[in-house]
Design a protein around this motif. Structure first.
Motif, PDB file in Angstrom:
ATOM      1  N   TYR A  56     -57.642 -23.516  36.940  1.00 25.56           N
ATOM      2  CA  TYR A  56     -58.153 -22.705  38.038  1.00 25.56           C
ATOM      3  C   TYR A  56     -59.672 -22.812  38.073  1.00 25.56           C
ATOM      4  O   TYR A  56     -60.334 -22.656  37.049  1.00 25.56           O
ATOM      5  CB  TYR A  56     -57.744 -21.235  37.836  1.00 25.56           C
ATOM      6  N   VAL A  57     -60.208 -23.098  39.244  1.00 23.99           N
ATOM      7  CA  VAL A  57     -61.650 -23.172  39.450  1.00 23.99           C
ATOM      8  C   VAL A  57     -61.971 -22.328  40.674  1.00 23.99           C
ATOM      9  O   VAL A  57     -61.322 -22.443  41.700  1.00 23.99           O
ATOM     10  CB  VAL A  57     -62.118 -24.628  39.686  1.00 23.99           C
ATOM     11  N   ARG A  58     -62.980 -21.503  40.563  1.00 23.16           N
ATOM     12  CA  ARG A  58     -63.343 -20.672  41.711  1.00 23.16           C
ATOM     13  C   ARG A  58     -64.685 -21.103  42.285  1.00 23.16           C
ATOM     14  O   ARG A  58     -65.467 -21.762  41.626  1.00 23.16           O
ATOM     15  CB  ARG A  58     -63.339 -19.193  41.346  1.00 23.16           C
ATOM     16  N   ARG A  59     -64.916 -20.708  43.511  1.00 27.95           N
ATOM     17  CA  ARG A  59     -66.166 -21.090  44.186  1.00 27.95           C
ATOM     18  C   ARG A  59     -67.275 -20.082  43.945  1.00 27.95           C
ATOM     19  O   ARG A  59     -68.433 -20.386  44.126  1.00 27.95           O
ATOM     20  CB  ARG A  59     -65.918 -21.226  45.680  1.00 27.95           C
ATOM     21  N   ARG A  60     -66.930 -18.875  43.566  1.00 21.92           N
ATOM     22  CA  ARG A  60     -67.939 -17.840  43.323  1.00 21.92           C
ATOM     23  C   ARG A  60     -68.198 -17.735  41.824  1.00 21.92           C
ATOM     24  O   ARG A  60     -67.289 -17.816  41.021  1.00 21.92           O
ATOM     25  CB  ARG A  60     -67.442 -16.487  43.837  1.00 21.92           C
ATOM     26  N   PHE A  61     -69.425 -17.496  41.458  1.00 26.12           N
ATOM     27  CA  PHE A  61     -69.781 -17.357  40.047  1.00 26.12           C
ATOM     28  C   PHE A  61     -69.409 -15.961  39.566  1.00 26.12           C
ATOM     29  O   PHE A  61     -69.705 -14.977  40.231  1.00 26.12           O
ATOM     30  CB  PHE A  61     -71.284 -17.580  39.863  1.00 26.12           C
ATOM     31  N   ALA A 108     -63.676 -20.108  35.713  1.00 24.71           N
ATOM     32  CA  ALA A 108     -62.624 -21.122  35.623  1.00 24.71           C
ATOM     33  C   ALA A 108     -61.805 -20.911  34.353  1.00 24.71           C
ATOM     34  O   ALA A 108     -62.267 -20.323  33.380  1.00 24.71           O
ATOM     35  CB  ALA A 108     -63.247 -22.513  35.602  1.00 24.71           C
ATOM     36  N   ALA A 134     -68.133 -19.847  35.220  1.00 24.17           N
ATOM     37  CA  ALA A 134     -67.953 -19.442  36.616  1.00 24.17           C
ATOM     38  C   ALA A 134     -66.593 -18.808  36.870  1.00 24.17           C
ATOM     39  O   ALA A 134     -66.210 -18.588  38.000  1.00 24.17           O
ATOM     40  CB  ALA A 134     -68.132 -20.648  37.528  1.00 24.17           C
TER      41      ALA A 134
END
Length: 94
Positions: free
Chosen positions: A56-61, A42, A40
């Protein structure tokens, strides 16, 4: 570090002991840095030489997967800030 090309002609990312070696993608990191990106977008890594760690982690794929494009500038900002802090912490004349 020379790039390695797999049997399909794709540049293979550097791996060591099951972890990606992010210094191949982010040359400001030391050769012992290790971590992994996620589907995703990250990214997480640690650099024992500098003491830096990043997650880092994102909400959108992100398609097709792998490191999200914004990681390049975020990691560079982290490296620049660490270098600046290190330079400011050194005594004058050194």
């Amino acid at each position: 570090m020379p790039e390695k090309v797999d049997v399909h002609g794709v540049v293979a990312p550097g791996f060591g002991l099951g972890f990606e070696r992010p210094a191949t993608e982010f040359p400001g990191l030391g050769p012992d840095a290790f971590g992994h990106c996620g589907a995703a977008g990250a990214l997480g890594f640690a650099d024992p030489r500098s003491g830096l760690a990043y997650g880092y982690v994102r909400r959108r794929f992100a398609c097709p997967g792998g490191t999200a494009p914004e990681n390049a500038r975020l990691v560079q900002a982290l490296i620049d800030a660490a270098r600046s802090a290190h330079a400011e912490s050194r005594p004058a004349g050194r």
